[in-house]
Design an enzyme around this catalytic site. Sequence first.
Site, PDB file in Angstrom:
ATOM      1  CG  PHE A 146      -4.274  -3.156  -7.775  1.00 49.70           C
ATOM      2  CD1 PHE A 146      -3.769  -1.802  -7.196  1.00 49.70           C
ATOM      3  CD2 PHE A 146      -3.503  -3.592  -8.596  1.00 49.70           C
ATOM      4  CE1 PHE A 146      -2.581  -1.156  -8.033  1.00 49.70           C
ATOM      5  CE2 PHE A 146      -2.871  -2.949  -9.589  1.00 49.70           C
ATOM      6  CZ  PHE A 146      -2.256  -1.686  -9.256  1.00 49.70           C
ATOM      7  CD  GLU A 147      -1.006  -3.796  -3.757  1.00 50.58           C
ATOM      8  OE1 GLU A 147      -0.510  -4.413  -4.627  1.00 50.58           O
ATOM      9  OE2 GLU A 147      -0.756  -4.363  -2.575  1.00 50.58           O
ATOM     10  N   GLY A 148      -6.399  -3.808  -1.817  1.00 50.06           N
ATOM     11  CA  GLY A 148      -7.436  -3.351  -0.841  1.00 50.06           C
ATOM     12  C   GLY A 148      -8.202  -2.177  -1.419  1.00 50.06           C
ATOM     13  NE  ARG A 193      -3.806  -2.279   1.898  1.00 49.59           N
ATOM     14  CZ  ARG A 193      -4.476  -3.157   2.555  1.00 49.59           C
ATOM     15  NH1 ARG A 193      -4.178  -2.964   4.053  1.00 49.59           N
ATOM     16  NH2 ARG A 193      -5.353  -3.853   2.140  1.00 49.59           N
ATOM     17  CG  ASN A 199      -6.583   0.252   2.234  1.00 49.78           C
ATOM     18  OD1 ASN A 199      -5.787  -0.031   2.864  1.00 49.78           O
ATOM     19  ND2 ASN A 199      -6.737  -0.362   0.670  1.00 49.78           N
TER      20      ASN A 199
END
Lengths: 257, 593
Positions: free
Chosen positions: B403-405, B265, B410
Amino acid sequence: MNIYVLLKRTFDTEEKISISNGKIEDEGAEYIINPYDEYAVEEAINLKDAHGGEVTVVTVGDEEAEKQLRTALAMGADKSVLINTEDDLEEGDQYTTVRILEAYFKENEPDIILAGNVAIDEASGQVGPRLAERLDIPFVTTITDISIDGETVNIERDVEGDVEKVETTLPLLVTCQQGLNEPRYPSLPGIMKAKKKPLEEIEIDDLDLEEDDVEAKTKTLEIFLPPEKQAGKIIEGEPDEQVKELVSLLKNESKVL
Amino acid sequence: MSDVKDMIKGGSFLVEDVEAEDIITPEDFTEEHKMIAKTTEDFITGDVLPKVDKIENHEFEHSLELMKKAGELGLLGADVPEEYGGVQLDKISSSLITEKFARAGGFSLTHGAHVGIGSLPIVFFGNSDQKKKYLPKLATGELLAAYALTEPGSGSDARGAKTTAKLNEAGTHYVLNGEKQWITNSAFADVFIVYAKIDGEKFTAFIVEREHPGVSTGPEEKKMGIKGSSTRTLILEDAEVPVENVLGEIGRGHIIAFNILNVGRYKLAIGSVGSAKRAIELSVNYAQERKQFDTPIMSFPLIKEKVASVAANTYANESAVYRTVGLFEQSMGRLSEEELNDGKAVANVIAEYAIECSLTKVFGSELLDFAVDEAVQIHGGYGFMQEYEVERMYRDSRINRIFEGTNEINRMIVPGNLVKKAMKGELPIFEKAKKLQEEIMTMMPEEPGDAPLEQEFYLLKNAKKIALLASGLAAQKYGEKLDQEQEVLVNLADITGEIFNMESAILRTKKAVDKDGAEKHSQKLLYTEVYVQEAFNRIEAHAKETLIAAEEGDDLRMMLGALRKLTRHNPVNVIKKKREISVGLEKAGKYFV
């Protein structure tokens, strides 16, 4: 082999040049290794890889030039020398630089000195050849290939787009032209190693020189930018008419014919 | 980690004041950092950009060749220990590499997935045999890595994975079955970090090699953007993975998964900042060349407003991201050699800053969407044409919010973690909120002076109080059911993020001004003044909406009265300041500080 490189710190090629108070504005400018000197550093490292020895990079300038020396060390040079003239000299020209380098090389024994063909800032192309003259060693300019076998050196040089083949001997000074090689990027391990490599700083005092010995032989009277490029002109009509119009403009307006 | 108490606590910025000297800023970069950035930049412009069109066209042989060359330069080994063939640099160095790679479009994903989520699980959580076997080759690019967590049915809910692992009868291999979806680098990766449930329940990480029997990939996905990266499904059909390839502890794969995502992130945020800078450069240069009504469009105030807004926003995010990098550098730097080799200690450090990681991810990706949107707009119709770099940047940007959450997930993480830390007594949020309630009735508005940053520090102080007011009320009102109030949680996350960005920009500017005077940093001051004013306006709006949702009647009127007290100030003229910002940008022809 004792390999030396002459290096100059110059403006980044992407800098916009502006002039204030008769001097080139250097506030906030980015600096790089003179691109032709980069060829010299690369070739020096290649020669060392092939023949052994040591690469020493030498510059004349002020403390700011340490960054460019570190970059050369990160590329793979072994040692660097900064001849710091900041406290001693106000102005200098090619003569000044050559006298300083001459004194430096009198105390060292180079087998070969590599320099850039020309520095992209002032572009005199004089320091290399004039230094060789004073050291009384042969020099070859604008080289695009070099191979060394014992004392014999075979060189290809760029002559306005043609190639000239030259045979000469060591010790020797060459100036490097585009096409000689593709300079490497300093690798990350190289950058970290460069921190520990020697960067020697000397002043003209240490070379037994006085300010008077190196006083510039020339004086810069004026610095000005080239005239701004005017908008182009599009000539309309049939090709025949266009040609006539063009010839007439070249004759009467720009007076080149 | 005996001295954990001295470490700056994650999320503490919300309740504590931080000194400017205690944060890392881009002005702290050393000569080596700058040289590393330069090498990366030269590699990207000299070697990668000429191949970008081919890579976008899925001619991945170029990606492989470039990754090898990147390996030779050390650009794959920054996070890998020296004893395993890496260069072992600090976090700032690897972050600068990430930032400079951003310009390479989809290829930056190939690099990022390899050095980040692909290699780091082994760096942080591998045993010494695994490190010895894989890291030297990952550092040179001889082997390329990928990360396989997402499945068709489980994205944000990673632990809902269906992929299974079963020990074979001989006890030598785990047999994996399942599908992992949207795997970056899957066309050519040699090593996959795969998550599967042993016996259908114990969520565990495995190092799976492409050459293991039963491992294959599906066809290349057709994506909206980042086309220069390979994305396929990883198919595991009775895949035989040696038992020694279990990564970390059995049943504790989530520790690896979540912590690697945290690192992913903040790295994503760094890449976003790098791309936003590129968008500014392209915008400013185009606007200076493009003429309408016989005038370069750069001289129109609306164009100035756009580039200045993006630049001020970029400054705040850049400050927040490198501050976060600094937090990791400072806390990882405290770990002993032994602790560094022990996944648990590393995981603790990473987990500590989960809030900062999520915030920089959300704000960084939204900065980039804003930047590329305005860049296309400034390019007008040309920006819609594929010959222009901004067209690709616009498409490439969109995935970052997913992406990456997702940014929604988040955002949820932020208040969730704050509450957890408050409950554990790590952050005095509740105490401070209570104290604020007592003092607010008697509080008198202050008049900050005219010295640089005085107004900004004042707004920051009040913004932190507003955060306490809103979150205190929400916690009190909703109690255990707060997690169902997602709209309120998002507001709280946004207020928290704005505060982190504001404070990072203010402290960075202060640090620079303290060092060499205000005059030298006029651009930084302008960015900070504009960002802080606009962020404060947003904070006020989020807080107001939250109070109205949580309270009613006289109590609401009282809360709104308190908010009015906390928001009373003489606003900065942002129109004027943005025009001043654009002067600097025009002259430099790019983002500059």
